[in-house]
Design an enzyme around this catalytic site. Structure first.
Site, PDB file in Angstrom:
ATOM      1  N   ASN A 112      52.162  37.201  40.205  1.00  0.00           N
ATOM      2  CA  ASN A 112      52.778  38.405  39.635  1.00  0.00           C
ATOM      3  C   ASN A 112      53.794  39.004  40.616  1.00  0.00           C
ATOM      4  O   ASN A 112      53.536  40.000  41.274  1.00  0.00           O
ATOM      5  CB  ASN A 112      51.698  39.426  39.272  1.00  0.00           C
ATOM      6  CG  ASN A 112      52.267  40.655  38.580  1.00  0.00           C
ATOM      7  OD1 ASN A 112      53.403  40.643  38.119  1.00  0.00           O
ATOM      8  ND2 ASN A 112      51.475  41.709  38.514  1.00  0.00           N
ATOM      9  N   ASP A 113      54.959  38.359  40.679  1.00  0.00           N
ATOM     10  CA  ASP A 113      56.062  38.851  41.515  1.00  0.00           C
ATOM     11  C   ASP A 113      56.992  39.722  40.675  1.00  0.00           C
ATOM     12  O   ASP A 113      57.462  40.775  41.109  1.00  0.00           O
ATOM     13  CB  ASP A 113      56.824  37.652  42.104  1.00  0.00           C
ATOM     14  CG  ASP A 113      57.768  38.074  43.215  1.00  0.00           C
ATOM     15  OD1 ASP A 113      57.739  39.265  43.602  1.00  0.00           O
ATOM     16  OD2 ASP A 113      58.531  37.224  43.702  1.00  0.00           O
ATOM     17  N   LYS A 159      46.359  42.782  37.253  1.00  0.00           N
ATOM     18  CA  LYS A 159      45.623  42.365  36.059  1.00  0.00           C
ATOM     19  C   LYS A 159      45.600  43.455  34.989  1.00  0.00           C
ATOM     20  O   LYS A 159      45.865  43.195  33.814  1.00  0.00           O
ATOM     21  CB  LYS A 159      44.173  41.997  36.405  1.00  0.00           C
ATOM     22  CG  LYS A 159      44.008  40.814  37.318  1.00  0.00           C
ATOM     23  CD  LYS A 159      42.566  40.344  37.381  1.00  0.00           C
ATOM     24  CE  LYS A 159      41.581  41.418  37.779  1.00  0.00           C
ATOM     25  NZ  LYS A 159      41.760  41.891  39.164  1.00  0.00           N
ATOM     26  N   SER A 160      45.270  44.675  35.398  1.00  0.00           N
ATOM     27  CA  SER A 160      45.143  45.777  34.434  1.00  0.00           C
ATOM     28  C   SER A 160      46.454  46.068  33.724  1.00  0.00           C
ATOM     29  O   SER A 160      46.482  46.278  32.500  1.00  0.00           O
ATOM     30  CB  SER A 160      44.653  47.052  35.146  1.00  0.00           C
ATOM     31  OG  SER A 160      43.370  46.853  35.682  1.00  0.00           O
ATOM     32  N   THR A 161      47.561  46.059  34.463  1.00  0.00           N
ATOM     33  CA  THR A 161      48.879  46.320  33.868  1.00  0.00           C
ATOM     34  C   THR A 161      49.228  45.238  32.850  1.00  0.00           C
ATOM     35  O   THR A 161      49.700  45.533  31.743  1.00  0.00           O
ATOM     36  CB  THR A 161      49.964  46.367  34.961  1.00  0.00           C
ATOM     37  OG1 THR A 161      49.618  47.373  35.911  1.00  0.00           O
ATOM     38  CG2 THR A 161      51.324  46.706  34.366  1.00  0.00           C
ATOM     39  N   ARG A 216      48.018  53.295  45.833  1.00  0.00           N
ATOM     40  CA  ARG A 216      47.064  53.886  44.882  1.00  0.00           C
ATOM     41  C   ARG A 216      46.416  55.158  45.444  1.00  0.00           C
ATOM     42  O   ARG A 216      46.088  56.070  44.702  1.00  0.00           O
ATOM     43  CB  ARG A 216      45.934  52.894  44.582  1.00  0.00           C
ATOM     44  CG  ARG A 216      46.275  51.768  43.645  1.00  0.00           C
ATOM     45  CD  ARG A 216      45.022  50.934  43.442  1.00  0.00           C
ATOM     46  NE  ARG A 216      45.235  49.792  42.577  1.00  0.00           N
ATOM     47  CZ  ARG A 216      44.278  48.925  42.285  1.00  0.00           C
ATOM     48  NH1 ARG A 216      43.058  49.073  42.805  1.00  0.00           N
ATOM     49  NH2 ARG A 216      44.533  47.911  41.486  1.00  0.00           N
ATOM     50  N   ARG A 230      38.579  45.055  50.415  1.00  0.00           N
ATOM     51  CA  ARG A 230      39.333  44.511  49.274  1.00  0.00           C
ATOM     52  C   ARG A 230      40.340  43.455  49.743  1.00  0.00           C
ATOM     53  O   ARG A 230      40.542  42.432  49.087  1.00  0.00           O
ATOM     54  CB  ARG A 230      40.046  45.624  48.515  1.00  0.00           C
ATOM     55  CG  ARG A 230      39.102  46.501  47.708  1.00  0.00           C
ATOM     56  CD  ARG A 230      39.841  47.289  46.639  1.00  0.00           C
ATOM     57  NE  ARG A 230      38.943  48.146  45.890  1.00  0.00           N
ATOM     58  CZ  ARG A 230      38.187  47.747  44.858  1.00  0.00           C
ATOM     59  NH1 ARG A 230      38.253  46.479  44.455  1.00  0.00           N
ATOM     60  NH2 ARG A 230      37.406  48.580  44.234  1.00  0.00           N
ATOM     61  N   ARG A 270      35.813  56.809  38.201  1.00  0.00           N
ATOM     62  CA  ARG A 270      36.975  57.397  38.857  1.00  0.00           C
ATOM     63  C   ARG A 270      37.593  58.416  37.904  1.00  0.00           C
ATOM     64  O   ARG A 270      37.304  58.397  36.706  1.00  0.00           O
ATOM     65  CB  ARG A 270      37.997  56.304  39.205  1.00  0.00           C
ATOM     66  CG  ARG A 270      37.529  55.360  40.307  1.00  0.00           C
ATOM     67  CD  ARG A 270      38.488  54.216  40.517  1.00  0.00           C
ATOM     68  NE  ARG A 270      38.012  53.295  41.545  1.00  0.00           N
ATOM     69  CZ  ARG A 270      38.341  52.015  41.620  1.00  0.00           C
ATOM     70  NH1 ARG A 270      39.156  51.495  40.718  1.00  0.00           N
ATOM     71  NH2 ARG A 270      37.871  51.245  42.578  1.00  0.00           N
TER      72      ARG A 270
END
Length: 211
Positions: free
Chosen positions: A183-184, A29-31, A149, A160, A56
């Site tokens: 999102n592949d 999502k963020s990307t 990550r 998660r 963070r």
């Protein structure tokens, strides 16, 4: 024609229609959001959520999140200041009405990046957003992304992954999301995301021309 007239009236009163973006952590999502806001930097505005978790490395207060104490967050919820709120891994998260209004007041499309609980709560409001779900191609790919990550403990990672399984099942329910994007391939996923919000982008651009 009548529905278009109602839609225009709602847009004029409340600003552009918001976009709810949901999906498991690690789905990308963020990307995708960063790509969208880079290409249309004068069209979208990000709704900055509140959280009780610690920042963070590299995160900024007021930009990534509004970092608050649990007491402050609870007080705001009790006063009805939040559109949605949820708790995950011992931390509270929420979207305030003010955060959305700040973006809409600038005639920008407000992006809300929220989880499954948040989607359920927003369904009970009159916000009328476009609901988009970003999903990973598989649980195996998702787990690899999260492990790469190196920001999670094993316990947090498993939480998660369990949450992701529930969110993937939730995304399959009819009528919940307007668009579900797997999102592949990043570029393909981005094209799908852009197409899903293109009508709203055009509305905002027309508003800018006429103002």
């Amino acid at each position: 024609m009548f529905m278009r007239f109602i839609y225009k009236r709602l847009s004029a009163m409340a600003g552009p229609r918001p976009v709810v973006l949901s999906g498991p952590s690690g789905a990308g999502k963020s990307t995708l959001l960063k790509k969208l806001m880079k290409e249309y930097n004068n069209v979208f505005g990000f709704s900055v959520s509140h959280t009780t978790r610690n920042p963070r490395p590299g995160e900024e207060n007021g930009k990534d999140y509004h970092y608050v104490t649990r007491d402050v967050m609870k007080a705001g919820i009790d006063k009805g200041e939040f559109i949605e709120n949820a708790e995950f891994s011992g931390n509270m998260y929420g979207t305030s009405k003010a955060a959305v209004q700040d973006v809409q007041a600038k005639n920008l499309i407000c992006i809300l990046d929220i989880d499954m609980q948040g989607v359920k709560n927003i369904k009970k409001t009159d916000l009328n957003p476009i609901y988009i779900s970003i999903q990973p191609p598989s649980m195996e790919v998702l787990e690899k992304r999260l492990r790469d990550r190196k920001t999670e403990s094993e316990e947090s990672l498993q939480k998660r992954l369990n949450a992701a399984k529930n969110e993937i099942e939730f995304s399959k329910k009819p009528g919940i999301f307007d668009v579900v994007i797997v999102n592949d391939n990043l570029e393909d996923a981005y094209d799908q995301l852009k197409n899903a919000v293109l009508e709203e982008i055009n509305v905002v651009n027309k508003m800018k021309v006429s103002s």
